[in-house]
Write a protein that holds these residues in place. Structure first.
Motif, short mmCIF file in Angstrom:
data_model
loop_
_atom_site.label_atom_id
_atom_site.label_comp_id
_atom_site.label_asym_id
_atom_site.label_seq_id
_atom_site.Cartn_x
_atom_site.Cartn_y
_atom_site.Cartn_z
N ILE A 296 -4.71 52.26 41.19
CA ILE A 296 -4.00 53.34 42.64
C ILE A 296 -4.29 51.84 44.06
N TRP B 294 -4.89 52.35 48.21
CA TRP B 294 -4.55 53.28 49.23
C TRP B 294 -4.39 53.23 50.80
N ILE C 38 -4.69 66.45 46.96
CA ILE C 38 -4.62 65.13 46.26
C ILE C 38 -5.42 63.71 46.31
N LEU D 218 -6.62 62.56 42.72
CA LEU D 218 -6.63 61.23 42.75
C LEU D 218 -7.75 60.59 42.20
N ARG E 17 -6.63 62.39 38.07
CA ARG E 17 -5.72 63.21 37.51
C ARG E 17 -4.66 62.95 39.01
N PRO E 18 -3.62 64.08 39.13
CA PRO E 18 -2.15 63.40 39.10
C PRO E 18 -2.84 64.79 40.58
N GLY E 19 -2.37 64.25 42.02
CA GLY E 19 -2.21 65.02 43.10
C GLY E 19 -1.13 66.12 42.99
N THR F 80 4.50 66.43 43.71
CA THR F 80 3.40 65.40 42.50
C THR F 80 2.74 64.04 42.70
N VAL F 81 1.77 63.30 42.94
CA VAL F 81 1.19 61.75 43.77
C VAL F 81 0.58 62.08 42.06
N THR G 203 -0.96 59.42 39.32
CA THR G 203 -1.77 58.63 38.86
C THR G 203 -1.91 57.02 39.14
N VAL H 62 -0.44 54.48 47.33
CA VAL H 62 -0.36 55.38 48.06
C VAL H 62 -0.23 55.38 49.18
#
Length: 200
Positions: free
Chosen positions: A38, A40, A90, A94, A98-100, A117-118, A120, A124
């Motif tokens: 991930i 950001w 979210i 994350l 875990r998924p957002g 759904t976002v 992992t 993002v």
């Protein structure tokens, strides 16, 4: 002009005043090259500065990435947007691996819309006014502030949203954006300050 300064983690980050000849997408890709998992990316700026367009370009250059729009957390009966819901739906999931999962809010109907759904482990891209608000606590890997003059933003807002929304722009959204800029000075802490070619 490039101004290097230490971040809170002790690493050196750069604030770059980009000319219209520099592509911010290439800058993001270069900064994240070799990174896995991930990441950001925050795209901040005032209204009608092209944040959504830039987010789409960055997402297209980062395979598997997801774009989260701050406008999906905006409601007509809420000043600004629902930062707490962004954090709970979210950010925290994350960060915990875990998924957002969040519900897009239909601003004009003022009702909850579809759930999104976002996953992992993917980049993002968060875009929108005050998306890099320090109160969120996002561990940003790269942030951008888009700088566009007031008159150009106003004209773009009128063209996009129509004259019927101008009162909201002038009495709520623009004053809120100005207050956020004055309180947090996001352009002084982001990695890149960018003025799009059409705004020069």
């Amino acid at each position: 002009m490039t101004l290097a300064r230490p971040s809170s983690t002790g690493t050196v980050r750069s604030v770059v005043d980009l000319s219209d000849e520099v592509d911010p997408v290439a800058a993001v890709v270069a900064a994240l090259r070799g990174r896995g998992g991930i990441c950001w990316i925050g795209i901040d700026g005032k209204g009608a500065t092209g944040k959504t367009m830039l987010a789409a370009r960055i997402a297209a250059a980062l395979p598997g990435s997801v774009v989260v729009h701050i406008d999906d957390f905006a409601r007509p009966d809420v000043r600004g947007w629902e930062r707490d819901r962004f954090v709970h739906q979210i950010l925290r999931p994350l960060l915990a691996g875990r998924p957002g999962r969040y519900q897009r809010w239909d601003f004009f109907r003022n009702v909850g819309a579809e759930w999104r759904t976002v996953p992992t482990g993917v980049p993002v891209v968060v875009e929108g006014v005050s998306s890099t608000d320090v109160r969120l606590g996002v561990p940003w890997d790269f942030t951008i502030w888009i700088e566009v003059p007031y008159q150009i933003r106003l004209a773009r807002a009128r063209e996009r949203d129509g004259p019927e929304m101008m009162e909201r722009w002038l009495t709520d959204w623009m004053p809120s954006e100005d207050a956020y800029e004055q309180e947090q000075r996001p352009q002084d802490r982001v990695d890149l300050v960018y003025r799009p070619p059409w705004a020069v």
